[in-house]
Design an enzyme around this catalytic site. Structure first.
Site, PDB file in Angstrom:
ATOM      1  N   LYS A  47       0.842  -1.204   0.000  1.00 22.84           N
ATOM      2  CA  LYS A  47       0.000   0.000   0.000  1.00 22.84           C
ATOM      3  C   LYS A  47       0.875   1.252   0.000  1.00 22.84           C
ATOM      4  O   LYS A  47       0.610   2.225  -0.697  1.00 22.84           O
ATOM      5  CB  LYS A  47      -0.925  -0.006   1.233  1.00 22.84           C
ATOM      6  CG  LYS A  47      -2.035  -1.040   1.104  1.00 22.84           C
ATOM      7  CD  LYS A  47      -2.795  -1.270   2.395  1.00 22.84           C
ATOM      8  CE  LYS A  47      -3.735  -2.472   2.238  1.00 22.84           C
ATOM      9  NZ  LYS A  47      -4.431  -2.814   3.480  1.00 22.84           N
ATOM     10  N   GLN A  91      -4.691  -1.619   9.662  1.00 17.95           N
ATOM     11  CA  GLN A  91      -4.512  -2.914   8.987  1.00 17.95           C
ATOM     12  C   GLN A  91      -5.116  -4.043   9.834  1.00 17.95           C
ATOM     13  O   GLN A  91      -4.817  -4.175  11.012  1.00 17.95           O
ATOM     14  CB  GLN A  91      -3.008  -3.157   8.748  1.00 17.95           C
ATOM     15  CG  GLN A  91      -2.711  -4.425   7.968  1.00 17.95           C
ATOM     16  CD  GLN A  91      -3.253  -4.392   6.539  1.00 17.95           C
ATOM     17  OE1 GLN A  91      -3.178  -3.386   5.841  1.00 17.95           O
ATOM     18  NE2 GLN A  91      -3.832  -5.497   6.094  1.00 17.95           N
ATOM     19  N   ASP A 114     -10.917   2.792   4.037  1.00 17.67           N
ATOM     20  CA  ASP A 114     -11.365   1.412   3.810  1.00 17.67           C
ATOM     21  C   ASP A 114     -12.877   1.323   3.637  1.00 17.67           C
ATOM     22  O   ASP A 114     -13.387   0.296   3.185  1.00 17.67           O
ATOM     23  CB  ASP A 114     -10.969   0.529   5.008  1.00 17.67           C
ATOM     24  CG  ASP A 114      -9.652  -0.203   4.790  1.00 17.67           C
ATOM     25  OD1 ASP A 114      -9.287  -0.422   3.616  1.00 17.67           O
ATOM     26  OD2 ASP A 114      -9.008  -0.567   5.791  1.00 17.67           O
TER      27      ASP A 114
END
Ligand code: NAP
Length: 273
Positions: A47, A91, A114
């Site tokens: 990422k 994460q 997200d």
């Protein structure tokens, strides 16, 4: 025909880069990584690489495995209040002693790249525009659109009902006026459902779509990624057999994976303040 996620993702990343280049103030994505999960470390590195590629500032905050829920919540609060930070990503998975839902809920919806916070999930569910769509389903929709695959009116089967893939995928297909069937581990006649679908999206993590299960000329999207008994990366779909019936199929690797990263970068380029 192959749904080429690698090629399509590069096109999207290029567009994101152009957009970011024109911004006066660069977006700043902060990724919080708790613990030492080796797979998570790789995902975070990928990422960060993608963020650099498109000109998004990114910071990784690494926290110890024994970090408490309170410490993590306080870090999120600090990031929510920091006007220099435009995107926050925690994460997953988190260590077991931390309640994932509490953490996700604490992230500001306008920084929730997200798209997992209750506000963003709820906005999608009631037909409002969320601030961010979850990256994997958004990436899949972009892949289908790239190949001009009609979604409106299509009979679609989504296998898997996780909060990160299956459920938001179903919502996004509904938003595009598809007819959606969601299958999970208690579904008794998956094969019959797959056989009649125009579009099958499998997000399970097991070899589940096999042989002649799919309808002739259907579209098959393989989200699954796991190691087989020989340690080889593979997906949910038996590619060789299924590709002889399907009109379009996404490979693993090179399908949904790169689209997820590109989609996340598209999210990270959005700035709400
Ligand atoms: P997950 O949270 O483990 O969910 C798996 C889903 O599959 C669950 O809803 C489960 O049903 C269902 N399932 C399990 N066995 C089944 C069976 N025999 N028949 C039908 N459904 C079954 O997984 P996830 O996070 O959604 O991820 C799914 C896969 O996609 C994994 O391989 C993951 O690595 C991959 N993935 C890839 C990307 C990417 O970017 N390429 C992104 C995210 C995930 P129940 O709800 O009934 O348990």
């Amino acid at each position: 025909m192959i749904l080429d996620g690698k090629k399509t993702s590069l096109k999207i990343l290029e567009k994101v880069k152009e957009k970011v280049n024109k911004l006066e103030k660069k977006p700043h994505l902060v990724v919080v990584l708790v613990g030492d999960n080796p797979a998570s470390k790789i995902y975070v590195r990928n990422k960060q690489k993608a963020a650099i590629q498109v000109g998004i500032n990114s910071t990784v905050i690494e926290m110890e495995e024994h970090t408490t829920e309170e410490e993590l919540l306080s870090k999120i609060e600090e990031l929510n209040n920091n006007s220099d930070v435009t995107g926050i990503l925690v994460q997953l998975p988190l260590p077991e002693h931390i309640d994932k839902n509490k953490i996700v809920t604490a992230i500001s919806p306008k920084k929730d790249v997200d798209g997992f916070t209750p506000e963003n999930v709820g906005r999608l569910a009631i037909g409002l525009e969320p601030y961010f769509y979850p990256a994997t389903p958004q990436g899949i929709i972009m892949l289908l659109d790239e190949y001009n695959i009609p979604i409106q009116g299509a009979d679609t089967v989504v296998i898997g009902r996780s909060n990160i893939v299956g459920k938001p995928m179903a919502q996004m297909l509904l938003k595009r006026n598809a007819t959606v069937t969601i299958c999970h581990s208690y579904t008794t006649d998956i094969e019959d459902k797959i056989k009649t679908a125009d579009i099958v999206i499998s997000a399970v993590g097991k070899k589940i779509v096999r042989c002649k299960m799919v309808k002739k000329n259907s579209v098959v999207v393989d989200v699954g990624i796991f190691k087989d008994e020989n340690g080889q990366l593979t997906g949910d779909v038996d590619f060789d057999f299924v590709s002889s019936s399907a009109a379009y199929i996404s490979p693993v690797p090179g399908g949904v994976g790169p689209m997820t990263i590109a989609s996340l970068m598209l999210n990270a380029s959005k700035v709400y303040q």
